[in-house]
Write a protein that holds these residues in place. Structure first.
Motif, short mmCIF file in Angstrom:
data_model
loop_
_atom_site.label_atom_id
_atom_site.label_comp_id
_atom_site.label_asym_id
_atom_site.label_seq_id
_atom_site.Cartn_x
_atom_site.Cartn_y
_atom_site.Cartn_z
N ALA A 184 13.36 2.58 -9.79
CA ALA A 184 12.43 2.73 -10.23
C ALA A 184 11.34 1.63 -9.08
CB ALA A 184 11.59 1.59 -11.64
N ALA A 185 11.59 1.84 -8.54
CA ALA A 185 10.99 1.67 -7.47
C ALA A 185 10.92 2.47 -6.26
CB ALA A 185 10.72 0.08 -6.73
N GLY A 186 12.24 2.91 -5.75
CA GLY A 186 12.43 3.97 -4.75
C GLY A 186 12.01 5.21 -5.47
N ALA A 187 11.78 5.37 -7.05
CA ALA A 187 11.61 6.76 -7.15
C ALA A 187 10.19 7.03 -7.43
CB ALA A 187 11.61 7.21 -9.14
N GLY A 188 9.10 5.47 -6.97
CA GLY A 188 7.63 5.79 -7.02
C GLY A 188 7.06 5.75 -8.49
N CYS A 189 8.12 4.79 -9.49
CA CYS A 189 7.66 4.43 -10.61
C CYS A 189 6.25 3.79 -10.69
CB CYS A 189 8.26 3.66 -11.16
SG CYS A 189 10.21 5.03 -12.21
N ALA A 210 0.75 -0.97 -0.36
CA ALA A 210 -0.02 0.34 -0.06
C ALA A 210 0.79 1.23 -0.18
CB ALA A 210 -0.67 0.00 0.83
N THR A 211 2.15 1.35 0.96
CA THR A 211 3.17 2.57 0.68
C THR A 211 3.50 2.55 -0.58
OG1 THR A 211 4.32 1.22 1.31
CG2 THR A 211 3.27 2.30 3.27
N GLN A 212 3.74 1.69 -1.46
CA GLN A 212 4.24 1.93 -2.59
C GLN A 212 2.76 2.16 -3.68
OE1 GLN A 212 7.24 0.76 -3.23
NE2 GLN A 212 7.47 1.65 -5.17
N LEU A 213 2.49 2.19 -3.23
CA LEU A 213 1.00 2.52 -4.57
C LEU A 213 0.07 3.82 -3.88
CD1 LEU A 213 -1.39 -0.08 -4.28
CD2 LEU A 213 -0.13 0.21 -6.38
N PHE A 271 8.73 -6.82 -6.58
CA PHE A 271 7.49 -6.96 -5.86
C PHE A 271 6.90 -6.54 -5.09
CE2 PHE A 271 9.53 -11.60 -5.15
CZ PHE A 271 8.53 -11.91 -6.50
N ARG A 272 7.52 -4.68 -6.00
CA ARG A 272 7.03 -3.63 -5.51
C ARG A 272 6.10 -3.15 -6.43
NH1 ARG A 272 8.77 -2.80 0.02
NH2 ARG A 272 7.60 -0.78 -0.20
#
Length: 413
Positions: free
Chosen positions: A215-220, A186-189, A246-247
């Protein structure tokens, strides 16, 4: 006479050869000979009759396999101890090294506590978990691992299978995840941005994993991986990704014709290029790799041609002759308009003509990272991180400005 009878009588009455050996011979002669009968099958075949069926009797059943030693790791959680030569263990190495096997059987190999836990929490389906100590199971969500076959093996065996210098003693075979069926954190979304990444000719596993992690860290919002890139489910990519698989959604093995259908409507596509517009033209058949950058352009708004205006001498040059012209910007200038996608190319093969055509069709730009003169280019993963986090900064800044405007505008009463 009586004396002669005593001397010769018994001798005359005794049969010839009636000594110890003779007695055996007499008994042998008195025995009835053994009659040898031919098999019933051969007898019937000679007579022309059909062979008689064998009389029913008890069937010889194969001995049952040795019982599997099972133990309880918790309420309702059972595992088995692997016997020597367990065939399932050999599949681990096959899955790890064969892309064809992964594609045909839809299985991937995950190693380590964190990666397996992230996969389980995201909804990946486990098939078999190999572990060296029961403590590894207690650190995983029990409801999820109940669906898998749990096999306890020796740590020495895991060391043989593992590519890590210091294995953790935990390996898992999972069904190949489908991004459409995964439930991402949920935090990623919540922190996701209208920023997408397109990988073009990224063939180094370490670079691909690091790019996915950035990409996951930048919020892609999503990552698209085109054909020609390394398989994102290769073990080295998984390790370098540190759970990024998985993120956020990862759509792999795409043709360039299908890339636009995986982009939100109105997406502008920009390309990261190491082409230095201020440097003398070089006769290269492929535009510079996406990773790096040349010097900052003197005129950042002027369109830049991808190759010199020279008559093509080879087929490759003829194919590149129709490459579109794109405006070039430094990466820190204003280019991140909602929504936006960035293409990162490999260091060896660089950007493809398809990527440049897609960017031109959406009004995209070339993004250059200025470096000190004499430096060829940056690593593709490093360049991707720089461009993506700059895009994140610009998108957040634009969002905050819009919020400030909304707050200042009085609401009509």
């Amino acid at each position: 006479m009586a004396a002669l009878g005593r001397v010769w009588g018994p001798a005359l009455l005794r049969p010839r050869g009636a000594g110890p050996a003779g007695r055996r011979g007499v008994r042998a002669l008195r025995r009835s000979p053994v009659r040898v009968l031919p098999p019933a099958k051969k007898k019937e075949e000679k007579a022309g009759a059909a062979p008689a069926e064998a009389p029913p009797g008890p069937r010889r059943e194969r001995p049952p396999p040795p019982a599997v030693e099972r133990s309880a790791a918790g309420p309702g959680l059972w595992y088995e101890k692997a016997a020597p030569g367990d065939r399932r263990l050999g599949k681990v190495v096959t899955i790890a090294k064969s892309k064809k096997f992964r594609d045909n059987h839809g299985k991937v190999l995950l190693e380590g506590h964190r990666l397996i836990k992230d996969a389980l929490e995201a909804g990946a389906v486990p098939q078999t978990l190999f572990f060296s100590t029961v403590g590894h199971l207690k650190e995983l969500p029990e409801a999820e691992i109940k669906r898998a076959s749990l096999v306890k093996v020796k740590f020495e065996d895991i060391k043989i299978w593992s590519d890590l210098v210091t294995p953790q003693g935990l390996l898992g075979i999972f069904s190949k995840p489908d991004h459409a069926k995964m439930s991402y954190p949920a935090t990623q979304l919540t922190n996701s941005l209208p920023l997408l990444l397109i990988c073009d000719n990224i063939r180094d596993p370490g670079n691909m994993g690091t790019i996915l992690r950035s990409a996951a860290g930048a919020g892609c919002e999503k990552v698209l991986i085109t054909k020609g890139c390394v398989d994102p489910w290769e073990p080295k990519v998984l390790r370098a990704g540190m759970g990024a698989h998985f993120r956020l959604p990862i759509v792999a093995n795409l043709d360039w014709e299908s890339v636009p259908s995986n982009l939100p409507a109105g997406t502008q596509v920009c390309v990261a290029d190491n082409k230095d517009p201020g440097a003398p033209a070089k006769a290269t058949s492929v535009p510079g790799g996406a990773g790096g950058a040349g010097s900052a352009p003197d005129n950042t708004t002027a369109p830049v041609k991808s190759r010199p205006e020279a008559a093509p001498e080879h087929e490759d040059e003829e194919e590149m002759a129709d490459i579109p012209e794109l405006a070039t910007l430094c990466y820190y200038e204003d280019w991140a308009r909602t929504p936006v996608a960035v293409v990162i190319g490999g260091e060896t093969h660089g950007l493809s003509a398809d990527a440049l055509h897609l960017a031109a069709s959406t009004g995209g730009k070339r993004l250059v990272i200025p470096v000190v003169p004499g430096v060829d280019s940056l690593n593709a993963a490093v360049a991707a991180a720089i461009v993506l986090f700059e895009g994140k900064r610009q998108l957040l800044q634009s969002h905050n400005k819009q919020e400030d405007v909304r707050q200042k505008v009085p609401v009509a009463g």
